[in-house]
Design a protein around this motif. Structure first.
Motif, mmCIF file in Angstrom:
data_model
loop_
_atom_site.group_PDB
_atom_site.id
_atom_site.type_symbol
_atom_site.label_atom_id
_atom_site.label_comp_id
_atom_site.label_asym_id
_atom_site.label_seq_id
_atom_site.Cartn_x
_atom_site.Cartn_y
_atom_site.Cartn_z
ATOM 1 N N ILE A 91 0.485 -1.182 0.353
ATOM 2 C CA ILE A 91 -0.314 0.173 0.066
ATOM 3 C C ILE A 91 0.447 0.891 0.260
ATOM 4 N N GLY A 92 1.612 1.310 0.906
ATOM 5 C CA GLY A 92 2.791 2.634 0.831
ATOM 6 C C GLY A 92 3.721 2.472 -0.401
ATOM 7 N N GLU A 93 4.335 2.030 -0.747
ATOM 8 C CA GLU A 93 4.317 1.556 -2.504
ATOM 9 C C GLU A 93 3.643 2.729 -3.850
ATOM 10 N N VAL A 94 2.794 2.095 -3.627
ATOM 11 C CA VAL A 94 1.213 3.099 -3.910
ATOM 12 C C VAL A 94 1.227 3.897 -4.030
ATOM 13 N N PHE A 95 1.242 3.959 -2.466
ATOM 14 C CA PHE A 95 1.081 5.653 -2.417
ATOM 15 C C PHE A 95 1.982 6.298 -2.805
ATOM 16 N N LEU A 96 3.339 6.127 -2.792
ATOM 17 C CA LEU A 96 4.148 7.199 -3.191
ATOM 18 C C LEU A 96 4.536 7.211 -4.390
ATOM 19 N N LYS A 97 4.402 5.854 -5.201
ATOM 20 C CA LYS A 97 4.347 6.192 -6.325
ATOM 21 C C LYS A 97 3.463 7.284 -7.070
ATOM 22 N N ARG A 98 1.884 7.118 -6.636
ATOM 23 C CA ARG A 98 1.767 7.723 -6.597
ATOM 24 C C ARG A 98 2.157 9.653 -6.833
ATOM 25 N N ILE A 99 2.140 9.579 -5.584
ATOM 26 C CA ILE A 99 2.989 11.123 -4.698
ATOM 27 C C ILE A 99 4.349 11.125 -5.548
ATOM 28 N N ASN A 101 4.528 10.888 -8.786
ATOM 29 C CA ASN A 101 4.428 11.833 -10.006
ATOM 30 C C ASN A 101 3.968 13.459 -9.882
ATOM 31 N N ILE A 102 4.190 13.864 -8.247
ATOM 32 C CA ILE A 102 3.889 15.176 -8.230
ATOM 33 C C ILE A 102 5.077 16.193 -7.355
ATOM 34 N N ILE A 103 5.481 14.989 -6.642
ATOM 35 C CA ILE A 103 6.709 15.384 -6.337
ATOM 36 C C ILE A 103 7.548 14.557 -6.782
ATOM 37 N N TYR A 104 9.281 15.254 -7.610
ATOM 38 C CA TYR A 104 9.796 14.300 -7.708
ATOM 39 C C TYR A 104 11.302 14.858 -7.433
ATOM 40 N N PRO A 105 12.438 14.383 -7.625
ATOM 41 C CA PRO A 105 14.261 15.169 -8.084
ATOM 42 C C PRO A 105 13.712 16.011 -9.619
ATOM 43 N N ASN A 106 14.381 17.007 -9.264
ATOM 44 C CA ASN A 106 13.817 17.555 -11.067
ATOM 45 C C ASN A 106 14.517 17.334 -12.713
ATOM 46 N N LYS A 107 14.181 16.766 -13.111
ATOM 47 C CA LYS A 107 14.727 16.355 -13.935
ATOM 48 C C LYS A 107 15.445 14.519 -14.268
ATOM 49 N N ASP A 110 13.476 8.413 -13.765
ATOM 50 C CA ASP A 110 13.104 7.068 -13.274
ATOM 51 C C ASP A 110 11.790 6.995 -11.491
ATOM 52 N N LYS A 111 11.163 6.558 -11.589
ATOM 53 C CA LYS A 111 10.333 6.494 -10.641
ATOM 54 C C LYS A 111 11.053 5.421 -9.499
ATOM 55 N N GLU A 112 11.530 4.579 -9.457
ATOM 56 C CA GLU A 112 12.156 3.986 -8.414
ATOM 57 C C GLU A 112 12.897 5.443 -7.827
ATOM 58 N N ILE A 113 13.994 6.306 -8.279
ATOM 59 C CA ILE A 113 15.157 7.182 -8.134
ATOM 60 C C ILE A 113 13.766 7.772 -7.230
ATOM 61 N N SER A 114 12.539 8.056 -7.956
ATOM 62 C CA SER A 114 11.696 9.369 -7.357
ATOM 63 C C SER A 114 10.806 8.634 -5.903
ATOM 64 N N ILE A 115 10.682 7.322 -5.712
ATOM 65 C CA ILE A 115 10.313 7.020 -4.757
ATOM 66 C C ILE A 115 10.756 6.741 -3.582
ATOM 67 N N LYS A 116 12.255 6.316 -4.005
ATOM 68 C CA LYS A 116 13.052 6.248 -2.842
ATOM 69 C C LYS A 116 13.308 7.689 -1.912
ATOM 70 N N ALA A 117 13.979 8.574 -3.315
ATOM 71 C CA ALA A 117 14.230 9.919 -2.125
ATOM 72 C C ALA A 117 12.535 10.455 -1.377
ATOM 73 N N LEU A 118 11.794 10.394 -1.951
ATOM 74 C CA LEU A 118 10.082 10.115 -1.080
ATOM 75 C C LEU A 118 10.623 9.465 -0.431
ATOM 76 N N GLN A 152 0.030 20.569 -11.873
ATOM 77 C CA GLN A 152 -1.227 20.321 -12.391
ATOM 78 C C GLN A 152 -1.792 18.611 -11.619
ATOM 79 N N ALA A 153 -0.836 17.904 -11.748
ATOM 80 C CA ALA A 153 -0.839 16.733 -10.421
ATOM 81 C C ALA A 153 -1.449 16.834 -9.520
#
Length: 186
Positions: A91-99, A101-107, A110-118, A152-153
């Motif tokens: 459930i947490g992985e799904v939540f982080l994956k959706r977030i 899409n909104i907050i991520y390392p600029n440019k 890679d979703k995995e990197i974004s999820i780990k950063a969150l 927008q997201a």
């Protein structure tokens, strides 16, 4: 993620150890983008006075200074043990994956990197602030120099949350529930 990708990421972190907190926030909305320093947001949080750049950004995004100040100063309790277990669950992985899409390392797309950063920012921010975290604490713990937010997201998600909240309130205050429970005045 394969071994070579992980090795490169670890090597880059070791090569540049000074990148341990976000410094810049990039706001994107379609072709519109603006950058603001996290330091400016932190000064606004402590002093309550927005810089001219922040005032312009607030005006462009149709926000109110008091609302932004409230968002920046609000602290949320994030117990480390519970939140760590939650974020590492399905459930947490799904939540982080959706977030992500909104907050991520600029440019960095890679979703995995974004999820780990969150995950890292939430847990480190909580750890550094007695298991409570504000948005500024989150940014200070974010493991990338540049953080991007897709406005927008974010707007779409907030609308979904609001409609979900209204739906929950409707069903919790539903006359059908009152009829079923026998508490209706009819």
């Amino acid at each position: 993620m394969n071994f070579l990708s992980r090795f490169i990421i670890i090597f880059l972190f070791l090569l540049n150890p000074s990148v341990n907190a976000a410094e810049n926030l990039f706001l994107y909305k379609g072709i519109f983008n603006r950058e603001i320093k996290i330091e400016e947001l932190d000064k606004f949080k402590t002093s309550g006075k927005a810089s001219s750049k922040l005032r312009n950004l607030i005006q462009i995004t149709n926000q109110k200074e008091k609302e932004l100040l409230n968002v920046l100063t609000t602290k949320i309790e994030v117990p480390l043990k519970t939140s760590s277990k939650l974020m590492n669950s399905k459930i947490g992985e799904v939540f982080l994956k959706r977030i992500s899409n909104i907050i991520y390392p600029n440019k960095i797309l890679d979703k995995e990197i974004s999820i780990k950063a969150l995950r890292s920012a939430i847990l480190l921010g909580s750890f550094n602030n007695n298991q409570k975290i504000s948005l500024i604490d989150f940014f200070k713990a974010y493991p990338n120099k540049n953080v991007a937010i897709d406005l927008q997201a974010l707007s779409k998600t907030l609308k979904k949350v609001e409609s979900l909240k209204e739906l929950i309130e409707f069903y919790s205050d539903s006359p059908f529930k009152k009829l079923k429970d026998g508490t209706s005045s009819t």
